[in-house]
Structures are given as structure tokens and as C-alpha cells.
Design an enzyme around this catalytic site. Structure first.
Site, PDB file in Angstrom:
ATOM      1  N   SER A 173       0.843  -1.201   0.000  1.00 26.50           N
ATOM      2  CA  SER A 173       0.000   0.000   0.000  1.00 26.50           C
ATOM      3  C   SER A 173       0.872   1.241   0.000  1.00 26.50           C
ATOM      4  O   SER A 173       2.041   1.210   0.423  1.00 26.50           O
ATOM      5  CB  SER A 173      -0.892  -0.014   1.248  1.00 26.50           C
ATOM      6  OG  SER A 173      -1.513   1.232   1.459  1.00 26.50           O
ATOM      7  N   TYR A 186      -2.438  -0.307  10.534  1.00 25.43           N
ATOM      8  CA  TYR A 186      -2.480  -0.790   9.150  1.00 25.43           C
ATOM      9  C   TYR A 186      -1.218  -0.357   8.409  1.00 25.43           C
ATOM     10  O   TYR A 186      -0.589  -1.170   7.719  1.00 25.43           O
ATOM     11  CB  TYR A 186      -3.718  -0.241   8.450  1.00 25.43           C
ATOM     12  CG  TYR A 186      -3.827  -0.638   6.998  1.00 25.43           C
ATOM     13  CD1 TYR A 186      -4.295  -1.890   6.631  1.00 25.43           C
ATOM     14  CD2 TYR A 186      -3.460   0.244   5.978  1.00 25.43           C
ATOM     15  CE1 TYR A 186      -4.389  -2.268   5.291  1.00 25.43           C
ATOM     16  CE2 TYR A 186      -3.552  -0.113   4.638  1.00 25.43           C
ATOM     17  CZ  TYR A 186      -4.016  -1.367   4.305  1.00 25.43           C
ATOM     18  OH  TYR A 186      -4.099  -1.736   2.982  1.00 25.43           O
TER      19      TYR A 186
END
Length: 337
Positions: A173, A186
Site C-alpha cells: 500500500s 495498518y
């Protein structure tokens, strides 16, 4: 001479020279995790329909809409003797589930002339909330699934991948490069995957195994990665003490009202982003793939460039502008109504 050959190979990868496509077809097997919805579902369908590969679709829940669609697709077009689309249950939090997938894959490869071409580590979970809000169980689930679960599965399958000279594609990501507020655990998991990916790439190249970092951009609105956000928020609120309730008050309510669009399970999407699929195909089939593939809009690209060159205070300000999330406003009237 060996060092010179390695250096030449590295230069060719960097410059994109001598890049040749590997043959793909039904003999080549790709295993994709997180196929219940979103990117994983779309990549599995793409490999099956467009690349005509044999695809192992690993779903967390075999009763999910995405899993049922995959099973229906297989039932409508295949027989057991010619099955190319397999839907298997996988829970990255449970080693027994991972071991079962390894045994199923081992059996499939032993009973056919298939080649294991790639493992695509795509499965992940996400929880929005400032770090103080998130419960230990929510933090641990993100680290356990996104990081440790990916490591568990990869380690379990590495002998097969090595034997078949396959490759590993780790879906990470933009948060792995620039952490965003309200996504600290995250982002930590994705940054850890990114650095683990880099070390693994160096280790495995000597065995003929390529390891690729694939950054697809944001798909929060197109997947179910944050479908339980409001349940997570309620759990956070229930865990607040009196001081936290008084301090965060209406800010917490505004924050989660803003994120209400994420809640609820969406239908499995099949992406129509040709540029993303082309990059994924290159990562999957190129004999000498790049170590990093990034798919992003111009907005993402500009911000990512600015994040690299600006000092920390300006980077922090740019990050807040990029996220455009509700901000805390200190006020005596900040308590819940």
C-alpha cells in the site's frame, strides 16, 4: 565473473532491458489470497478469464458472495476433470488453515503437470481510528493478518515455490511509504511487509524466485476491507473511559459519520482498470519483473513526490490535506449529546 553477471542482471532489471514474457496457460497455477471481494476477486477472475491460467482463489469465507460467484463460474464452465478455477477456504490467523491449503496445493501439483507460477499475497484487514481509540484486539488483528499471516503462508509455500521457480507478489500500500493518520497499525503492517519483501527478494533471487512489491492504489470503496468499520467504531466507543469520552466527544462522532460510506458489504467487483491489470500482468509474467510496481492517480503521484522532498512539518500538513478527514476541535462543548 559471477558478480559481474549479477550486476549486469540488476542493471537490465532497472533499465527494463531484455524483458521477455513467460508463457502462461492452464498449466500455470497462480494462488491469490483475499478473493472474497475487491482486488483479489478481480485479479483471480482476470487470471482465469484473460490469461486462461489455473487459479486458486483463497477466500476467508466460502459462503461470501465473492466465493459463491467464483464457485458458480467454475460450475458453469468446467468439469472436475478440466477444472481451472478452484475456491479454497483460508484463514491467515490459523496455522492449521494455512497447512491445509499447502496440502491441497501439493496434491494438485503432484497429480497434474501443472507449474506453480505465483503466490499473490493480497488478503488484508483495515480498521480506521486514532491509535488511542483502537483496542488491542483490533491492532493485533491487523498486524496478525496483514503481516504475520502473510509471512506464515509464504513460509509454508516457499518449498513449493522454490521447486517450481515460481514468484511471490506481495500487495502492499501507499501507506507502506507514507503512514496516514487513523491508519497507524495498518500502515505499520504494510511498511513491515514492504521491508520484509525487500529482504526476501534478495534471499530468493539466488534460487530463481522473483519477489515483487505491487502497490495498487486505494480500493477502500471498492472492496470489503473496511466493511465492518462502524462495528469497529462501536467497540472503540465502548472501550472509552470517562476522560476519553469527555475529551474526544463529538469529534469521534463526526469522524465516524464521515466514514459511514465504508460500512456494509459490497458486491464483488471486477476492476475495469486496464492500466492496473497491465502492470499486474507484467509483474506476473515478465521473466525479469521490476522489484516495485506502483499504480496511482496523478494526485497520488504528486503527493508521494512531495512527501519525499518536504521537511517533516510540511509533510505532516500535506498528509492532513491529502486525507481530508475531520479534525479535532478543542471545545467545552465537545462532549456527546
Amino acid at each position: 565473473m559471477g558478480s559481474c553477471a549479477q550486476l549486469l542482471g540488476a542493471l537490465k532489471r532497472t533499465l527494463g532491458l531484455g524483458r521477455r514474457q513467460l508463457n502462461v496457460g492452464q498449466r500455470q497455477v497462480v494462488l491469490v489470497t483475499g478473493c472474497d471481494s475487491g482486488l483479489g476477486h478481480s485479479l483471480a477472475v482476470y487470471c482465469y478469464k484473460s490469461l486462461e491460467m489455473t487459479v486458486i482463489c483463497c477466500c476467508h469465507n466460502l459462503q461470501s458472495q465473492g466465493a459463491r460467484l467464483l464457485q458458480q463460474m467454475s460450475a458453469e464452465t468446467e468439469t472436475k476433470q478440466q477444472q481451472r478455477l478452484h475456491t479454497w477456504q483460508l484463514d491467515l490467523l490459523h496455522p492449521a488453515s494455512i497447512e491445509k491449503v499447502q496440502l491441497q496445493l501439493d496434491e494438485l501439483l503432484n497429480n497434474t503437470d501443472y507449474e506453480l507460477m505465483a503466490l499473490v499475497n493480497n488478503a488484508g484487514v483495515m480498521c480506521f481510528g486514532e491509535f488511542e481509540w483502537q483496542l488491542p484486539s483490533q491492532i493485533e488483528q491487523q498486524i496478525n493478518c496483514n503481516l504475520l499471516g502473510t509471512m506464515r503462508l509464504t513460509r509454508q509455500l516457499l518449498p513449493l515455490i522454490r521447486q517450481h521457480c515460481g514468484r511471490i507478489i506481495n500487495v502492499t500500500s501507499h501507506c507502506g511509504f507514507q503512514a496516514l493518520p487513523a491508519l497507524a497499525p495498518y500502515a505499520a503492517s504494510k511498511a513491515a511487509i514492504r521491508t520484509w519483501n525487500d529482504a526476501l527478494r534478495i534471499e530468493m533471487r539466488q534460487y530463481g524466485v522473483e519477489v515483487v512489491n505491487f502497490v495498487p492504489g486505494s480500493f477502500v470503496l471498492d472492496s470489503n476491507i473496511a466493511a465492518r468499520q462502524q462495528q469497529h467504531a462501536q467497540q472503540m466507543l465502548d472501550g472509552f473511559n470517562e476522560e476519553q469520552l469527555a475529551h474526544y466527544g463529538n469529534y469521534f462522532h463526526r469522524f465516524n459519520e464521515y466514514l459511514s460510506i465504508l460500512t456494509g458489504f459490497k458486491q464483488p467487483n471486477q476492476l475495469r482498470d486496464d492500466d492496473l491489470l497491465d502492470k499486474f500482468k507484467d509483474a506476473l509474467t515478465n521473466k525479469q519483473p521490476h522489484s516495485l510496481y506502483i499504480h496511482e492517480t496523478w494526485r497520488y503521484r504528486i503527493y508521494r513526490w512531495l512527501f519525499k522532498i518536504t521537511p517533516a512539518p510540511l509533510t505532516d500538513w500535506l498528509t492532513v490535506q491529502f486525507c481530508a478527514m475531520p479534525n479535532y476541535e478543542s471545545s467545552k462543548s465537545n462532549s456527546f449529546k
